[in-house]
Design an enzyme around this catalytic site. Sequence first.
Site, PDB file in Angstrom:
ATOM      1  N   GLY A  83      -0.237  -8.150  -4.569  1.00  0.00           N
ATOM      2  CA  GLY A  83      -1.555  -8.701  -4.291  1.00  0.00           C
ATOM      3  C   GLY A  83      -2.605  -8.158  -5.236  1.00  0.00           C
ATOM      4  O   GLY A  83      -3.785  -8.488  -5.139  1.00  0.00           O
ATOM      5  N   ILE A  86     -10.784  -2.193 -18.274  1.00  0.00           N
ATOM      6  CA  ILE A  86     -10.563  -3.067 -17.123  1.00  0.00           C
ATOM      7  C   ILE A  86      -9.949  -4.358 -17.660  1.00  0.00           C
ATOM      8  O   ILE A  86     -10.583  -5.095 -18.421  1.00  0.00           O
ATOM      9  CB  ILE A  86     -11.887  -3.338 -16.386  1.00  0.00           C
ATOM     10  CG1 ILE A  86     -12.494  -2.032 -15.861  1.00  0.00           C
ATOM     11  CG2 ILE A  86     -11.680  -4.347 -15.259  1.00  0.00           C
ATOM     12  CD1 ILE A  86     -11.629  -1.245 -14.873  1.00  0.00           C
ATOM     13  N   GLU A 137      -5.920   2.751  -6.381  1.00  0.00           N
ATOM     14  CA  GLU A 137      -6.139   3.781  -5.371  1.00  0.00           C
ATOM     15  C   GLU A 137      -7.510   4.430  -5.417  1.00  0.00           C
ATOM     16  O   GLU A 137      -8.031   4.892  -4.406  1.00  0.00           O
ATOM     17  CB  GLU A 137      -5.017   4.821  -5.504  1.00  0.00           C
ATOM     18  CG  GLU A 137      -3.726   4.136  -5.127  1.00  0.00           C
ATOM     19  CD  GLU A 137      -2.449   4.886  -5.391  1.00  0.00           C
ATOM     20  OE1 GLU A 137      -2.020   4.900  -6.548  1.00  0.00           O
ATOM     21  OE2 GLU A 137      -1.888   5.413  -4.444  1.00  0.00           O
ATOM     22  N   ASN A 186      -9.026  -7.057 -16.030  1.00  0.00           N
ATOM     23  CA  ASN A 186      -9.588  -8.245 -15.400  1.00  0.00           C
ATOM     24  C   ASN A 186     -10.605  -7.788 -14.353  1.00  0.00           C
ATOM     25  O   ASN A 186     -10.220  -7.257 -13.307  1.00  0.00           O
ATOM     26  CB  ASN A 186      -8.463  -9.057 -14.745  1.00  0.00           C
ATOM     27  CG  ASN A 186      -8.971 -10.311 -14.066  1.00  0.00           C
ATOM     28  OD1 ASN A 186     -10.136 -10.412 -13.682  1.00  0.00           O
ATOM     29  ND2 ASN A 186      -8.084 -11.291 -13.912  1.00  0.00           N
ATOM     30  N   GLY A 224      -5.982   2.250 -14.318  1.00  0.00           N
ATOM     31  CA  GLY A 224      -5.508   1.793 -13.010  1.00  0.00           C
ATOM     32  C   GLY A 224      -6.561   1.986 -11.926  1.00  0.00           C
ATOM     33  O   GLY A 224      -7.267   2.987 -11.905  1.00  0.00           O
ATOM     34  N   VAL A 225      -6.663   1.020 -11.019  1.00  0.00           N
ATOM     35  CA  VAL A 225      -7.716   1.059  -9.998  1.00  0.00           C
ATOM     36  C   VAL A 225      -7.181   0.826  -8.591  1.00  0.00           C
ATOM     37  O   VAL A 225      -7.954   0.647  -7.658  1.00  0.00           O
ATOM     38  CB  VAL A 225      -8.815   0.016 -10.303  1.00  0.00           C
ATOM     39  CG1 VAL A 225      -9.588   0.407 -11.548  1.00  0.00           C
ATOM     40  CG2 VAL A 225      -8.230  -1.382 -10.439  1.00  0.00           C
ATOM     41  N   PHE A 243       0.820  -1.219   0.000  1.00  0.00           N
ATOM     42  CA  PHE A 243       0.000   0.000   0.000  1.00  0.00           C
ATOM     43  C   PHE A 243       0.848   1.261   0.000  1.00  0.00           C
ATOM     44  O   PHE A 243       0.393   2.311   0.414  1.00  0.00           O
ATOM     45  CB  PHE A 243      -0.925   0.042   1.222  1.00  0.00           C
ATOM     46  CG  PHE A 243      -1.584  -1.252   1.582  1.00  0.00           C
ATOM     47  CD1 PHE A 243      -1.361  -1.822   2.817  1.00  0.00           C
ATOM     48  CD2 PHE A 243      -2.416  -1.895   0.690  1.00  0.00           C
ATOM     49  CE1 PHE A 243      -1.971  -3.009   3.154  1.00  0.00           C
ATOM     50  CE2 PHE A 243      -3.032  -3.085   1.035  1.00  0.00           C
ATOM     51  CZ  PHE A 243      -2.811  -3.650   2.268  1.00  0.00           C
TER      52      PHE A 243
HETATM   53 MO1  MOS Z   1       0.866   3.413  -3.569  1.00  0.00          MO
HETATM   54  S1  MOS Z   1       0.482   4.617  -2.000  1.00  0.00           S
HETATM   55  O1  MOS Z   1       0.893   4.396  -4.831  1.00  0.00           O
HETATM   56  O2  MOS Z   1       1.991   2.313  -3.246  1.00  0.00           O
END
Ligand code: MOS
Length: 757
Positions: free
Chosen positions: A469, A648, A724, A650, A721-722, A242
Site C-alpha cells: 500500500g 522523495i 516509519e 513521489n 525511506g518514509v 505494517f
Molecule cells: Mo515494518 S514494522 O518495518 O514492516
Amino acid sequence: MIGASGPAARIGEPALRIDGPAKVSGAARYPADEPFAHAAYAVLVTSAIARGRILSIDLAQARGLEGVLDILTHENVGGEAKPPPPPGGHGEATTTLESDRIWHDGQIIAVVVAESLEAAEEAARRVRVAYASEAPSAGFDSPGAQIQLVKEAEPSHEDVRVGDPEGAFQTAPVKVEARYSTPIQHHNPMELFATTCAWEDARLTVLEPTQYVHGLRAALAMQLGLDPAKIRVVSKFVGGAFGSKGAPSSRTAWIAIAARRLRRPVKLVARRDQGFTIATHRAETRHHVKLAASRDGRLLAVVHEGQEVTSRPTPYNVSGNKTTAMLYGSPNIATKVEIVRADRNTPGFMRAPPETPYMFALESAMDELALALAIDPVQLRKLNDAAIEPVKRRPYTSRNLVACLERAAETFGWARRDPAPGSMRDGDWLIGWGCAAAAYPANIGAATARLRLSADGAARIELAAIDIGTGSYTILAQVAADRLGLPIDKIQVDIGDSDLPAAGLAAGSNHAAAISNVVARACETARMRIAAAATAPGTPFSGTDPAKLALRDGTLVGPDGRREPLGEALSRVSGGVLEIFQENNPAGAPSDGVRKVEHGQMAMARGSDLEDRAAYGFGAQFVEVRVHRRTAEIRVPRAVGAFAAGAILNPLTARSQLMGGMIWGISAALFEATEIDRRTARYVNTNLADYLTPVNADVGAVEVILVPETDRLCNPLGVKGVGELGIVGMNAAVANAVAHATGRRIRDLPIRIEQLL
Ligand code: MOS
C-alpha cells in the site's frame, strides 16, 4: 502486472498510483481473492489456555460432520514441519503443532479442512480439547516471568556506554528522572491473515500476503525440507501489513501439508480474533529515563533503560534505545535493555518497532527537562542537535532535524504558544501544544531486477518487490520512465512473485531505496549498452563519447541534440529487445548480499550500523490537543509534521505514508491497547469494536511538510525511506500536548479520560 495510464511522471513528481484503478475497481486480486477450482477450506482451532499441555483432542464429532475432509493436529502431522525462523532471527520458534505443548493463548492446535467454509467452521467448533493447564505468566510483574538482559539472549546486542553517565547525572544542576510505559498493540491490517496452498506435481504455489516472497519461500523450503525452486510464493497486493506480514508465521506450512494430504488446493482466511495470536504484535514496554543538563540547557547525561515482554522460546526485542542514545549530542550516555519472558505469543515488527515506544520515553523526558529548565522545548532540541553521532562518533550522511523543527514550528504557529501549562484555553477546552523529534535509520537492502526494453518504446520491469500500500508499483514505473526517457504509461511493472528476481523485504523503510536504486541501475546499464552500439564505427553517433548519449522522449539524444528513435538504436544492440538482469548490493550490506536476498535472508545496509557514517531520516511533529475541563475528553484538532528523508521519489505517496504514520501515532497515544487477562494470559479485546482505533472524526487536520534534502552518501538516488518516520515522535508529541494543556504528565500510554479525571 500493472501499467499506468495518464500523464508522464518523473522521479520526484506526484504520480498517481498506477495500481489505483485496479484497486478501486476490484480488479486487484489480493491473495485470498484468487479463485481455485476444487479448493477446500481450512479453519484454525486455537488453544483456550496460555500454558500447559493438550491431554487429548477428541475429533469424533468434528469428523462426523458432512463435508469434513481432514483434521491436522500434532498427533497426525506434528513431525512433518520444522519451525519457521523466529522474528528477529534469534532463539527458537515453534511450529505450534509440533507437540502437545501450549506456549501461548490462541496457539494453533488443529487445522480443520472441509468442502466448504461453513462445514469447516462448524467442525472446528466441535473439536473437543482437554488440557492440563499450568498457571501462566502474563507479562510484567507476573510470577514466573523470567527477566533477562538482552545481551545474554542475543550475543550481538550492544548496550551503550559513553563517558560517565552516573557521575554526570549526580553532579548536574538540572535533571529529570521518570518511568514510562507503552501497551500491547496489534496491527489489525484490514486484510486478514490468509494463505492458499496448491500443489501441482511436486511444485507448491503459495498465495499469501507477505512483505517478503523470497523470505517466505526460503522459510517454507526449510520447514518442509523442499528445494526452494519447488516453491512459488505470490503476493501481488497486500491489504495492510505494517510488519505483521514480515516474518513467516507458523500457519503456512500446515496449509501446505493439508493441501498435500488432500491433493487439492486449500484456502485459509484466519478470523480477526485469531489474528491477535497467530501473528505478531507490538509488545508492552517499560522505560526508565534519566536526563541531566547544564542550566543553559546542554545535555550532560542521557540514560535510557528499557524492558520489553517477549515469549518463552524467542527473545524477540526491539531495543530502541540504540536510536535514543544517538539522537542528541550528550557526552555521557548509557543504555540497557531487559526482556521479560512470559507465556505469550512472540512479538514482532510493528511500524518503527524500536523507535515508536523508545522515542515516546525519550521525547517525553525531553519535554519534562524543558519545563525543568524553563527553556522552550524546540529550543532545547536545537541546542542539543548532534553534529556527529555521539555514540560511535560517526558523521551523519545528512541531518536536518533543526530544519524540520523550524519548518514545523513555523507552520504550526508555535511562537504564539504560552509555555505555562494550563494557560491556553478556549471556553471549557484546555488547549495544549506539544512537539517531539523523530528519527529513523536510512536502510537499503540488496536487490535484483530484470528490465525488458522493446523496439516500440515499451519497458517492462520485473522484480519480487512488494507493495503493502506504500506505492512500490508507482515509484518503480516512475524511476524507469525517468531513466529510460519514456512516458510512464509505457512502463509495465510486475512484482510480488518469488519467480521474479529477488528484491528483499518491504520493511525497515528500506524497500523504496532498494528497489528504486536497482531499477535505476538497470536502466543505466540499458542506456550504456544502447549508447555503446550507437557510437561504434560506422554508426550514427560514431566517435561520440557514449557517456554523453541520453535517453529522452523515446529517442537516443547526442550531445549536439541529434536524435535517433529508440527502436532503431535498439535494433543495433539486440534485434529489437534488450533484456538486462541487474544486481545491486549497496555499500554497507554484507558482501554476499545479492545471494542472501535470493535465498530469502536479510541483506541490508542499516543506517544505524554503518562503519564510517550514520544515515538517518529526521522529522519533527507538532500536535494541538483540546482537553475538556469537566469531562477530560481529548480531541486532536491538528498536527503538523516536517520530515527530511533524502530524495522523495513521489511526494503524493510519501505524504500518504507520513500522514498515515502520524495518524497511527495519534491512535497509539490515545486509543490503542490490547488488554490481557492477567490470570489467564489471554487477550480480551480481540476484535475491532473493543480494540480502539480512531475514525475520521477523531483526527483533525494533519499537515505533512517535506523538507528538501539532498543526500549523496546514503545511496546513489539519495532515498532514505518514509514508511516509519511519520509515527516515531507522535506518541510523545501528543503526551507533551496533553501535559501542556492540563499540567498533568501522563507517562503510560494510551492516554485516556480516566487518567485525567
Ligand atoms: Mo515494518 S514494522 O518495518 O514492516
